[in-house]
Every structure is written in structure tokens, then in C-alpha cells.
Design an enzyme around this catalytic site. Structure first.
Site, PDB file in Angstrom:
ATOM      1  N   HIS A 208       0.845  -1.200   0.000  1.00 54.70           N
ATOM      2  CA  HIS A 208       0.000   0.000   0.000  1.00 54.70           C
ATOM      3  C   HIS A 208       0.883   1.253   0.000  1.00 54.70           C
ATOM      4  O   HIS A 208       1.890   1.290   0.695  1.00 54.70           O
ATOM      5  CB  HIS A 208      -0.874  -0.031   1.276  1.00 54.70           C
ATOM      6  CG  HIS A 208      -1.944   1.001   1.311  1.00 54.70           C
ATOM      7  ND1 HIS A 208      -1.714   2.318   1.662  1.00 54.70           N
ATOM      8  CD2 HIS A 208      -3.262   0.918   1.025  1.00 54.70           C
ATOM      9  CE1 HIS A 208      -2.849   2.988   1.597  1.00 54.70           C
ATOM     10  NE2 HIS A 208      -3.810   2.170   1.214  1.00 54.70           N
ATOM     11  N   CYS A 246      -3.607   2.411  -4.399  1.00 51.57           N
ATOM     12  CA  CYS A 246      -4.609   3.212  -3.677  1.00 51.57           C
ATOM     13  C   CYS A 246      -4.668   4.595  -4.298  1.00 51.57           C
ATOM     14  O   CYS A 246      -3.734   5.386  -4.167  1.00 51.57           O
ATOM     15  CB  CYS A 246      -4.250   3.279  -2.193  1.00 51.57           C
ATOM     16  SG  CYS A 246      -5.390   4.313  -1.272  1.00 51.57           S
ATOM     17  N   HIS A 275      -7.519   0.139  -4.126  1.00 50.93           N
ATOM     18  CA  HIS A 275      -8.432   0.892  -3.263  1.00 50.93           C
ATOM     19  C   HIS A 275      -8.800   2.127  -4.077  1.00 50.93           C
ATOM     20  O   HIS A 275      -7.906   2.876  -4.477  1.00 50.93           O
ATOM     21  CB  HIS A 275      -7.713   1.393  -2.004  1.00 50.93           C
ATOM     22  CG  HIS A 275      -7.325   0.311  -1.044  1.00 50.93           C
ATOM     23  ND1 HIS A 275      -6.532   0.550   0.056  1.00 50.93           N
ATOM     24  CD2 HIS A 275      -7.649  -1.001  -0.996  1.00 50.93           C
ATOM     25  CE1 HIS A 275      -6.368  -0.574   0.734  1.00 50.93           C
ATOM     26  NE2 HIS A 275      -7.026  -1.535   0.124  1.00 50.93           N
ATOM     27  N   ASP A 321     -12.770   2.754  -1.355  1.00 50.50           N
ATOM     28  CA  ASP A 321     -12.000   3.087  -0.155  1.00 50.50           C
ATOM     29  C   ASP A 321     -12.802   4.077   0.669  1.00 50.50           C
ATOM     30  O   ASP A 321     -13.984   4.276   0.431  1.00 50.50           O
ATOM     31  CB  ASP A 321     -10.648   3.631  -0.601  1.00 50.50           C
ATOM     32  CG  ASP A 321      -9.602   3.492   0.481  1.00 50.50           C
ATOM     33  OD1 ASP A 321      -9.896   2.898   1.521  1.00 50.50           O
ATOM     34  OD2 ASP A 321      -8.484   3.970   0.275  1.00 50.50           O
ATOM     35  N   HIS A 322     -12.152   4.676   1.639  1.00 50.26           N
ATOM     36  CA  HIS A 322     -12.822   5.589   2.579  1.00 50.26           C
ATOM     37  C   HIS A 322     -14.030   6.296   1.972  1.00 50.26           C
ATOM     38  O   HIS A 322     -13.941   6.829   0.875  1.00 50.26           O
ATOM     39  CB  HIS A 322     -11.869   6.695   3.020  1.00 50.26           C
ATOM     40  CG  HIS A 322     -10.613   6.163   3.599  1.00 50.26           C
ATOM     41  ND1 HIS A 322      -9.543   6.972   3.882  1.00 50.26           N
ATOM     42  CD2 HIS A 322     -10.262   4.922   3.980  1.00 50.26           C
ATOM     43  CE1 HIS A 322      -8.582   6.236   4.387  1.00 50.26           C
ATOM     44  NE2 HIS A 322      -8.980   4.983   4.459  1.00 50.26           N
ATOM     45  N   TYR A 335     -14.895   4.511   7.266  1.00 48.89           N
ATOM     46  CA  TYR A 335     -15.387   3.157   6.989  1.00 48.89           C
ATOM     47  C   TYR A 335     -16.847   2.947   7.358  1.00 48.89           C
ATOM     48  O   TYR A 335     -17.215   1.924   7.926  1.00 48.89           O
ATOM     49  CB  TYR A 335     -14.481   2.128   7.669  1.00 48.89           C
ATOM     50  CG  TYR A 335     -13.130   2.045   7.008  1.00 48.89           C
ATOM     51  CD1 TYR A 335     -12.974   1.337   5.818  1.00 48.89           C
ATOM     52  CD2 TYR A 335     -12.025   2.698   7.532  1.00 48.89           C
ATOM     53  CE1 TYR A 335     -11.751   1.271   5.180  1.00 48.89           C
ATOM     54  CE2 TYR A 335     -10.788   2.646   6.892  1.00 48.89           C
ATOM     55  CZ  TYR A 335     -10.668   1.921   5.720  1.00 48.89           C
ATOM     56  OH  TYR A 335      -9.462   1.864   5.083  1.00 48.89           O
TER      57      TYR A 335
HETATM   58  C1  DNO Z   1      -6.219   2.959   5.248  1.00 55.12           C
HETATM   59  C2  DNO Z   1      -5.912   1.638   4.659  1.00 55.12           C
HETATM   60  C3  DNO Z   1      -4.541   1.187   5.112  1.00 55.12           C
HETATM   61  C4  DNO Z   1      -4.123  -0.151   4.551  1.00 55.12           C
HETATM   62  C5  DNO Z   1      -2.791  -0.577   5.107  1.00 55.12           C
HETATM   63  C6  DNO Z   1      -2.382  -1.938   4.623  1.00 55.12           C
HETATM   64  O1  DNO Z   1      -7.324   3.296   5.405  1.00 55.12           O
HETATM   65  O2  DNO Z   1      -6.040   1.632   3.308  1.00 55.12           O
HETATM   66  O3  DNO Z   1      -4.590   1.134   6.498  1.00 55.12           O
HETATM   67  O4  DNO Z   1      -5.051  -1.112   4.881  1.00 55.12           O
HETATM   68  O5  DNO Z   1      -1.814   0.336   4.779  1.00 55.12           O
HETATM   69  O6  DNO Z   1      -1.355  -2.384   5.428  1.00 55.12           O
END
Ligand code: DNO
Length: 359
Positions: A208, A246, A275, A321-322, A335
Site C-alpha cells: 500500500h 490506492c 483501493h 476506499d474511505h 469506513y
Molecule cells: C487505510 C488503509 C490502510 C491499509 C494498510 C495496509 O485506510 O487503506 O490502512 O489497509 O496500509 O497495510
């Protein structure tokens, strides 16, 4: 595109597997055992119970997230070998129950960082995660840890495990003098040990990016641009040494052209999962997270999904993602259920349109 959802487990998430299963097009999870400390083995019994539980809800469990790397590995301490052995045991245990991708990061101390976890968005009264480097300038690492813990509605946050952060000052001191090149050397040592095992058991490691996409608190950070990831994939050349692309983390820096980066690594078969989220730039090193829709932020989601469609396998794992907090939902910052569910539907809609137009 296999649409998945991050879930923190029965005891730790406000969202149920049933709710996740009811989101149209949802195939599975990017799951985790959120109570595991970095360096601990995820035992076979634990993995089996978790995966079976997810399967019972009608969801797949092919991606596991946040198998955190112990700081001793990142710092290259003599104790690293034991932690690497533990990590290998975890990889084997996960593979045995059908896990195909493990998302992790190699960021010193902090995983992701924000200065506000619930910044109200004036236009509509929703809130989202926010970062302003100027605010960070007035804070010590300890201040930000305290603030983050206070603001997270009683939920634990990934990368902010209390037991690890309890050692914060000591760990920060230990990093003094560790340069980006030294961190990369330690990274290579780790990859050289684990990637052959991943190849043997059919697992891809997906690193990531740094979030935000620049160094913080003077710590060495080596994963926030295309050049950085070119170096990482070269550390151990294997399709099992892959990326979790991401968009929001890399996209926090407007200099990163996300569709171009996806095409670059997609063509090399180095993207194991993505993500996908949007960010809104508010100034120099200042941004907030936006809804997924392109027009609400500064990333072009059509171009992002198109780049995935053109260069990645069509069953690549993706998760929204978020999200923002909307409709008065109270949950783990970033989340919640609603905005991520909207994001999943929107991304699936883009995919369907691109797919049909390309036939
Ligand atoms: C944040 C996530 C990260 C991800 C980690 C993987 O919201 O995308 O915490 O899960 O970096 O180790």
C-alpha cells in the site's frame, strides 16, 4: 473487477456481513484480524474460523489486509528474522484457506495520517477525513496519536494499534539515521525471504502507498510515486511482489497522475488489487476525502476505471476506499456503510459502461 469491501470483524465493526452482502455486485471482503499485533502469527485456527464465517455469509475472502510488518523488520534489527518467520507462517496459513492477495505496507511507524477525522463539508453537512500540513506543523507525533484516538468514535483504526503506538517515542528515536536507501535495503531483505514462499503457495503481496504521499515527521518513506514503486518491484522481481494501488493515497499529491500510474504497473502485471477513492485538493499539502463521483473531487474516476479495464486482469480485486459519513451514520471514520456502498455501485456502473462500450 471483483468488488470487495473492507470489514473489521464481528466484534469490531458496526457493519454486518449481511449488509455487505446486500450491496449490489459485492463479491467478497478485504478482511482482517484487527486484534493481531504486528509480528504475531495469524494462526491456522483463527484464519479458518474467520474465512468460514465470511463464506457462510455468501461472500469470498480472497484478499486480506493489514498483515502488519513489525518495525524491527523495517529497521533491520537482529530480531527481524523471527518476525519474518512469523510472517511466513501467516502467509502459509492464509493461503491454506484460499487467500490470494495480502495487502500490507512498509511505512515506518505511521500507516496513514490525517489532521481531522470528521471535517464537515459545508455544502451538504456530511463529513470526511481531512489533512492540512499546516495543522500538523503545530503538533508532535504524540499529539496526533492522542487526537486520532480521541476522534475515532471508540473504534480502533488500522495502523493505529494502541500497543504499537505506546512505544512511539522510542520507535521514532530508533528511526533517526535510517535513510530511505537503508529502509529499501531492509525491505529487500524482507521480500527476498517471503516472496519465494508466496510464489510456492500462490499468494501475491500488495504493498500500500504512503498516505499522504510524502514524508512526515522526518521519517523515511519510500512508497509514494511511480519512481518509488519502480524501485520496489525491482527489489525482488516477481509477479508476487505487487501493488495495492490506492488512488486516494497516491492522489493526495497532485503530481501523481493516477490513470498513468495504473497503466504503467497494470501493463507489467504488478497490480494485485486497488483501493479506489476520490480526493479534493484544498491547497498546498491540504486535502479532504470526497465522494467517489468524479465531479465531487479532483480525480477522474472514469479515467481510473478505464485504465484498470485496459491493463489489469478483469477479475482484479477492487474496493471502494474511505467514504464520507452521511445520513447521520456513526461509525469508524472513513469506513461507514452508506458512502462506501454508493461508491461500489458507482464504480461498478463505470465498469459496465466501459465494458459495453468496448464491445
Ligand atoms: C487505510 C488503509 C490502510 C491499509 C494498510 C495496509 O485506510 O487503506 O490502512 O489497509 O496500509 O497495510
Amino acid at each position: 473487477m471483483k468488488m470487495t469491501f473492507r470489514w473489521y470483524g464481528e466484534d469490531s465493526d458496526s457493519i454486518t456481513l449481511k449488509q455487505i452482502k446486500q450491496i449490489p455486485g459485492m463479491t467478497g471482503l478485504m478482511g482482517l484480524l484487527d486484534y493481531k499485533a504486528a509480528g504475531e502469527v495469524w494462526t491456522e485456527e483463527e484464519v479458518k474460523a474467520y474465512v468460514e464465517h465470511v463464506h457462510e455469509a455468501g461472500l469470498e475472502c480472497e484478499v486480506i489486509e493489514s498483515v502488519n510488518v513489525h518495525e524491527d523488520i523495517k529497521m533491520g534489527l537482529p530480531t527481524r528474522d523471527q518476525y519474518i518467520e512469523n510472517y511466513i507462517t501467516t502467509i502459509r496459513n492464509l493461503a491454506k484457506y484460499g487467500v490470494k492477495v495480502i495487502v500490507y505496507n512498509f511505512m515506518p511507524v505511521f500507516d496513514w495520517l490525517r489532521t481531522d477525522l470528521a471535517r464537515v463539508i459545508e455544502e451538504d453537512g456530511s463529513n470526511s477525513l481531512y489533512y492540512d500540513e499546516k495543522e500538523l506543523g503545530n503538533m508532535t507525533p504524540l499529539d496526533i496519536v492522542k487526537k486520532t484516538a480521541e476522534d475515532c468514535n471508540g473504534f480502533t483504526l488500522p495502523g493505529w494499534e494502541p500497543e504499537r503506538l505506546a512505544l512511539l517515542e522510542q520507535t521514532l528515536k530508533q528511526y533517526e539515521g535510517i535513510t530511505p536507501d537503508m529502509l529499501r535495503e531492509n525491505y529487500k531483505y524482507f521480500l527476498d525471504a517471503i516472496i519465494p514462499v508466496c510464489e510456492e503457495v500462490g499468494v501475491k503481496m500488495a504493498v500500500h502507498p504512503d498516505d499522504p504521499a510524502w514524508p512526515i515527521f522526518g521519517l523515511p518513506r519510500i512508497s509514494h510515486s511511480q519512481e518509488d514503486f519502480d524501485k520496489i518491484v525491482a527489489l525482488h522481481d516477481s509477479p508476487a511482489n505487487a501493488l495495492c494501488l490506492c488512488t486516494g493515497s497516491l492522489g493526495s499529491n497532485p503530481a501523481n497522475d493516477i490513470p498513468a500510474i495504473i497503466r504503467h504497473f497494470g501493463e507489467k502485471d504488478r497490480i494485485a488489487c486497488l483501493h479506489i477513492r476520490n480526493v479534493k485538493y484544498l491547497g498546498e499539502r491540504c486535502f479532504r476525502e470526497a465522494a467517489h463521483l468524479s465531479s465531487t473531487g479532483d480525480l477522474d474516476m472514469y479515467e481510473i476505471v478505464k485504465a484498470v479495464y485496459d491493463t489489469c486482469p478483469h477479475d482484479v480485486y477492487v474496493r471502494p476506499d474511505h467514504g464520507r459519513m452521511i445520513w447521520d451514520e456513526v461509525g469508524r471514520p472513513g469506513y461507514g456503510l452508506y458512502d462506501r456502498a454508493l461508491g461500489a455501485c458507482y464504480l461498478n456502473g463505470l465498469w459496465e459502461a466501459i465494458d459495453k462500450a468496448s464491445r
